[in-house]
Design an enzyme around this catalytic site. Sequence first.
Site, PDB file in Angstrom:
ATOM      1  N   SER A  29       0.974  -1.346   0.006  1.00 55.07           N
ATOM      2  CA  SER A  29       0.032   0.103  -0.004  1.00 55.07           C
ATOM      3  C   SER A  29       0.906   1.233  -0.143  1.00 55.07           C
ATOM      4  O   SER A  29       0.587   2.303  -0.715  1.00 55.07           O
ATOM      5  CB  SER A  29      -0.791  -0.038   1.242  1.00 55.07           C
ATOM      6  OG  SER A  29      -1.706  -1.087   1.331  1.00 55.07           O
ATOM      7  N   SER A 174     -13.710   0.987   2.714  1.00 54.81           N
ATOM      8  CA  SER A 174     -12.413   0.775   1.408  1.00 54.81           C
ATOM      9  C   SER A 174     -11.614   1.690   1.428  1.00 54.81           C
ATOM     10  O   SER A 174     -11.750   2.934   1.290  1.00 54.81           O
ATOM     11  CB  SER A 174     -13.149   0.489   0.036  1.00 54.81           C
ATOM     12  OG  SER A 174     -12.079   0.808  -0.894  1.00 54.81           O
ATOM     13  N   ASP A 326      -6.833  -8.255   4.701  1.00 59.29           N
ATOM     14  CA  ASP A 326      -6.069  -9.075   3.646  1.00 59.29           C
ATOM     15  C   ASP A 326      -5.569 -10.306   4.194  1.00 59.29           C
ATOM     16  O   ASP A 326      -4.998 -11.315   3.711  1.00 59.29           O
ATOM     17  CB  ASP A 326      -4.881  -8.396   2.963  1.00 59.29           C
ATOM     18  CG  ASP A 326      -5.326  -7.290   2.320  1.00 59.29           C
ATOM     19  OD1 ASP A 326      -6.443  -7.430   1.539  1.00 59.29           O
ATOM     20  OD2 ASP A 326      -4.547  -6.191   1.834  1.00 59.29           O
ATOM     21  N   ARG A 357     -12.307 -14.555  -2.256  1.00 64.03           N
ATOM     22  CA  ARG A 357     -11.294 -14.840  -1.134  1.00 64.03           C
ATOM     23  C   ARG A 357     -12.144 -15.766  -0.231  1.00 64.03           C
ATOM     24  O   ARG A 357     -11.466 -16.619   0.656  1.00 64.03           O
ATOM     25  CB  ARG A 357     -10.424 -13.950  -0.546  1.00 64.03           C
ATOM     26  CG  ARG A 357      -9.413 -13.770  -1.150  1.00 64.03           C
ATOM     27  CD  ARG A 357      -8.238 -12.821  -0.286  1.00 64.03           C
ATOM     28  NE  ARG A 357      -7.089 -12.531  -1.402  1.00 64.03           N
ATOM     29  CZ  ARG A 357      -6.688 -11.416  -1.214  1.00 64.03           C
ATOM     30  NH1 ARG A 357      -6.684 -10.598  -0.430  1.00 64.03           N
ATOM     31  NH2 ARG A 357      -5.523 -11.171  -2.085  1.00 64.03           N
TER      32      ARG A 357
HETATM   33  C1  S3P Z   1      -5.780  -1.287   0.126  1.00 61.96           C
HETATM   34  C2  S3P Z   1      -6.792  -1.474   0.721  1.00 61.96           C
HETATM   35  C3  S3P Z   1      -7.543  -2.720   0.857  1.00 61.96           C
HETATM   36  C4  S3P Z   1      -6.547  -3.917   0.644  1.00 61.96           C
HETATM   37  C5  S3P Z   1      -5.527  -3.947  -0.476  1.00 61.96           C
HETATM   38  C6  S3P Z   1      -4.806  -2.702  -0.442  1.00 61.96           C
HETATM   39  C7  S3P Z   1      -4.951  -0.104  -0.185  1.00 61.96           C
HETATM   40  O1  S3P Z   1      -8.609  -2.928  -0.062  1.00 61.96           O
HETATM   41  O2  S3P Z   1      -7.375  -5.186   0.324  1.00 61.96           O
HETATM   42  O3  S3P Z   1      -4.966  -5.224  -0.383  1.00 61.96           O
HETATM   43  O4  S3P Z   1      -3.604  -0.098  -0.499  1.00 61.96           O
HETATM   44  O5  S3P Z   1      -5.733   0.938  -0.289  1.00 61.96           O
HETATM   45  P1  S3P Z   1      -9.973  -1.953  -0.170  1.00 61.96           P
HETATM   46  O6  S3P Z   1      -9.884  -0.563  -0.002  1.00 61.96           O
HETATM   47  O7  S3P Z   1     -10.566  -2.397  -1.265  1.00 61.96           O
HETATM   48  O8  S3P Z   1     -10.545  -2.827   1.136  1.00 61.96           O
END
Ligand code: S3P
Length: 446
Positions: A29, A174, A326, A357
């Site tokens: 991220s 999200s 995750d 998943r």
């Molecule tokens: C992420 C947010 C999450 C996560 C992804 C990385 C990010 O997704 O599952 O691996 O870097 O903002 P969501 O925002 O769809 O939950």
Amino acid sequence: MDTALRGSLKATRPPGPLGGTLTIPGDKSISHRALMFGALAVGETEIRGLLEGEDVLATAAAMRALGAEVAREEGGIWHVSGRGVGCLIEPADVLNIGNSGTAARLISGILASHPIFSVLTGDASLRARPMRRVIEPLSACGARFTARAGSLLPMAIEGTADALPLSYRLPVASAQVKSAVLLAGLNARGTTEVDEPVATRNHTENMLRHFGAEVSVEAAGAGRLIRLTGQPELRAADVRVPGDPSSAAFPLVAALLVPGSHLRLEGVGINPLRTGFLVTLEEMGAAISIENRRTESGEPVGDLVILHGPLRAVDVPAERAPTMIDEYPILAVAASFACGTTRMRGLGELRVKESDRLAASARLLGANGVVVEIQGDDLLVHGTGRPPGGGARVATEMDHRIAMSALVLGLASAEPVAVDEARFIDTSFPGFAALMEAAGARFEPA
Ligand code: S3P
């Protein structure tokens, strides 16, 4: 084992415990965001510890196609010369961002408030993932989106020169959607507001500040109200990327499950909005300690020390999901060794990850002799306190975390566990097999 994994792979119980000290690759991220903010800032950003996985390399290529200079120096230090907020250029070709949902959503936000035309696409997994969650808010700022079947990639974006600042309440928890709205707000006149009913990872807010933007965050119940002042001059800022706690989860669970193990994972990000997994494992009785706590580039970091030991079943509340979203596939593997039934609540969002998943985790365990149920959006794993049988060949469905979860299971189950395709592991954890083998794990082509 070769570091570039290809084809099927099998994990077998090692003859002895796992041990030693491992350095976990950079946070996915934070790596995406460092490249994006570097491209939007004026000056040269230096990034240390960037994750060199396929997802992040796709973001690097996209930033280059949008006019930033992105270069890797010997020794793995990256330099990004940015163009400034609102000054990215129209790409000459389609932007193919492979397997990465984060790149797709965040880049959509950036492009929405640039007066340029672009087309985003990705691999078969990404082309099946929902984009309506960003199309809807970003259209309200004045951008135009044309997507396959209304909401899937490939997707054309006509960005606007005069973006309206959005005031948006997230309908799903999200961080990607929150970040897309904030990134569009960077080039909007006025204040962009995002109201998140449940707090999600805050790397975008932290890094915006690190690059000089004005961001305020107010607690609002279990959630937060985030405000960003538009059209800041982002200034290049050096970034040190911590180890990815979501990647650390795999060797961590392997050490909990393989008898006698004692493992140290250095330099792992421990941002509280990412560590629901550690909270859950502690409730399960896992012996994990955090040493040498420090802050690097605005993010909390520590070394994790893990000792093998028995686990007990727990009930994981739905509100915790955003802080460990995750980690559910590998938590489900850990739960299959625990004594009793673990219930993980509120996992609807898992259905729209790199694979479904929720279903893939249940299939992975079921095929290896674990009794598992899906009830609505909850996953129930009936552990017996003993290692599951194993013995199956798991379909990874283009999903790196399903592949790594299956291989960790195989390190401690009675029979080996194989995956049909290990290639996708490189999207988030290049060098996974070599690193695990350095700690004493055993993998071979299946
Ligand atoms: C992420 C947010 C999450 C996560 C992804 C990385 C990010 O997704 O599952 O691996 O870097 O903002 P969501 O925002 O769809 O939950």
